[in-house]
Design an enzyme around this catalytic site. Sequence first.
Site, PDB file in Angstrom:
ATOM      1  N   CYS A 103       8.369 -11.297  -4.188  1.00  0.00           N
ATOM      2  CA  CYS A 103       7.542 -11.610  -3.017  1.00  0.00           C
ATOM      3  C   CYS A 103       7.459 -13.113  -2.785  1.00  0.00           C
ATOM      4  CB  CYS A 103       6.149 -11.008  -3.174  1.00  0.00           C
ATOM      5  SG  CYS A 103       6.147  -9.214  -2.992  1.00  0.00           S
ATOM      6  N   CYS A 148       4.342 -11.113  -7.002  1.00  0.00           N
ATOM      7  CA  CYS A 148       5.464 -11.070  -7.945  1.00  0.00           C
ATOM      8  C   CYS A 148       6.524 -12.104  -7.536  1.00  0.00           C
ATOM      9  CB  CYS A 148       6.062  -9.668  -8.000  1.00  0.00           C
ATOM     10  SG  CYS A 148       7.070  -9.220  -6.567  1.00  0.00           S
ATOM     11  N   ASN A 176       7.643   4.474  -5.099  1.00  0.00           N
ATOM     12  CA  ASN A 176       8.655   5.507  -4.934  1.00  0.00           C
ATOM     13  C   ASN A 176       9.019   6.011  -6.324  1.00  0.00           C
ATOM     14  OD1 ASN A 176      11.563   6.523  -4.588  1.00  0.00           O
ATOM     15  ND2 ASN A 176      10.930   6.142  -2.472  1.00  0.00           N
ATOM     16  N   ALA A 177       9.334   7.304  -6.425  1.00  0.00           N
ATOM     17  CA  ALA A 177       9.740   7.867  -7.722  1.00  0.00           C
ATOM     18  C   ALA A 177      10.950   7.127  -8.278  1.00  0.00           C
ATOM     19  CB  ALA A 177      10.033   9.355  -7.585  1.00  0.00           C
ATOM     20  N   ASN A 225       1.148  -1.809  -0.870  1.00  0.00           N
ATOM     21  CA  ASN A 225       2.276  -1.403  -1.701  1.00  0.00           C
ATOM     22  C   ASN A 225       2.555   0.077  -1.497  1.00  0.00           C
ATOM     23  OD1 ASN A 225      -0.189  -0.942  -3.248  1.00  0.00           O
ATOM     24  ND2 ASN A 225       1.062  -0.647  -5.075  1.00  0.00           N
ATOM     25  N   ILE A 226       3.834   0.421  -1.517  1.00  0.00           N
ATOM     26  CA  ILE A 226       4.271   1.804  -1.356  1.00  0.00           C
ATOM     27  C   ILE A 226       5.273   2.086  -2.469  1.00  0.00           C
ATOM     28  CG2 ILE A 226       5.410   3.473   0.145  1.00  0.00           C
ATOM     29  CD1 ILE A 226       4.435   1.727   2.527  1.00  0.00           C
ATOM     30  N   GLU A 242       2.809  -7.459  -0.092  1.00  0.00           N
ATOM     31  CA  GLU A 242       3.125  -8.737   0.545  1.00  0.00           C
ATOM     32  C   GLU A 242       4.378  -8.625   1.405  1.00  0.00           C
ATOM     33  OE1 GLU A 242       1.546  -9.722  -3.676  1.00  0.00           O
ATOM     34  OE2 GLU A 242       2.562  -8.069  -2.661  1.00  0.00           O
ATOM     35  N   CYS A 247       6.350  -3.986  -2.255  1.00  0.00           N
ATOM     36  CA  CYS A 247       5.061  -4.617  -2.492  1.00  0.00           C
ATOM     37  C   CYS A 247       4.308  -4.806  -1.181  1.00  0.00           C
ATOM     38  CB  CYS A 247       5.261  -5.984  -3.147  1.00  0.00           C
ATOM     39  SG  CYS A 247       6.021  -5.918  -4.776  1.00  0.00           S
TER      40      CYS A 247
END
Length: 148
Positions: free
Chosen positions: A105, A102, A56-57, A53-54, A66, A64
């Site tokens: 995904c 989720c 972001n603000a 997972n990456i 996946e 995600c």
Amino acid sequence: MKDKDKDHDTELDRQKLIKMAMAEIDHAYAPYSGFYVAAAVLMNNGRVYTGVNIENASYPATVCAERNGIFKAISEDKRAKIAAIAIVGGKDGKITDYCAPCGVCRQVMREFSEPSSMKIIMAKDVDDYREMTLAELLPYSFGPDALK
């Protein structure tokens, strides 16, 4: 990290797939939630792709683990289908419970798999995991076949 190739062996080695996901969890970028997730995606051509997972603000821009792994796989070979995915995750990268995908995904998995045979492996460790098919996690799904 370079994607792994399993010599086109599509035999599902659950423990190996789980280990591959666990090895990636420290690469997750989760400064806001602190919830690290990693996935290893086995394609039906035997190749395995990993993702994390990456965050972001701008929260909607987050991806995600996946989807990260699936999109890598599809960008390499759009004809391949997902055979299985192992998912691990936990607060601060400590895996303490099963980590389910989720809804978004699950829908992406639906696009690139056969739901009745695709395996989703949610693991605490290599010997403690739960496995379901995508059809079990996403019943009565909408997919590409509905648009034909």
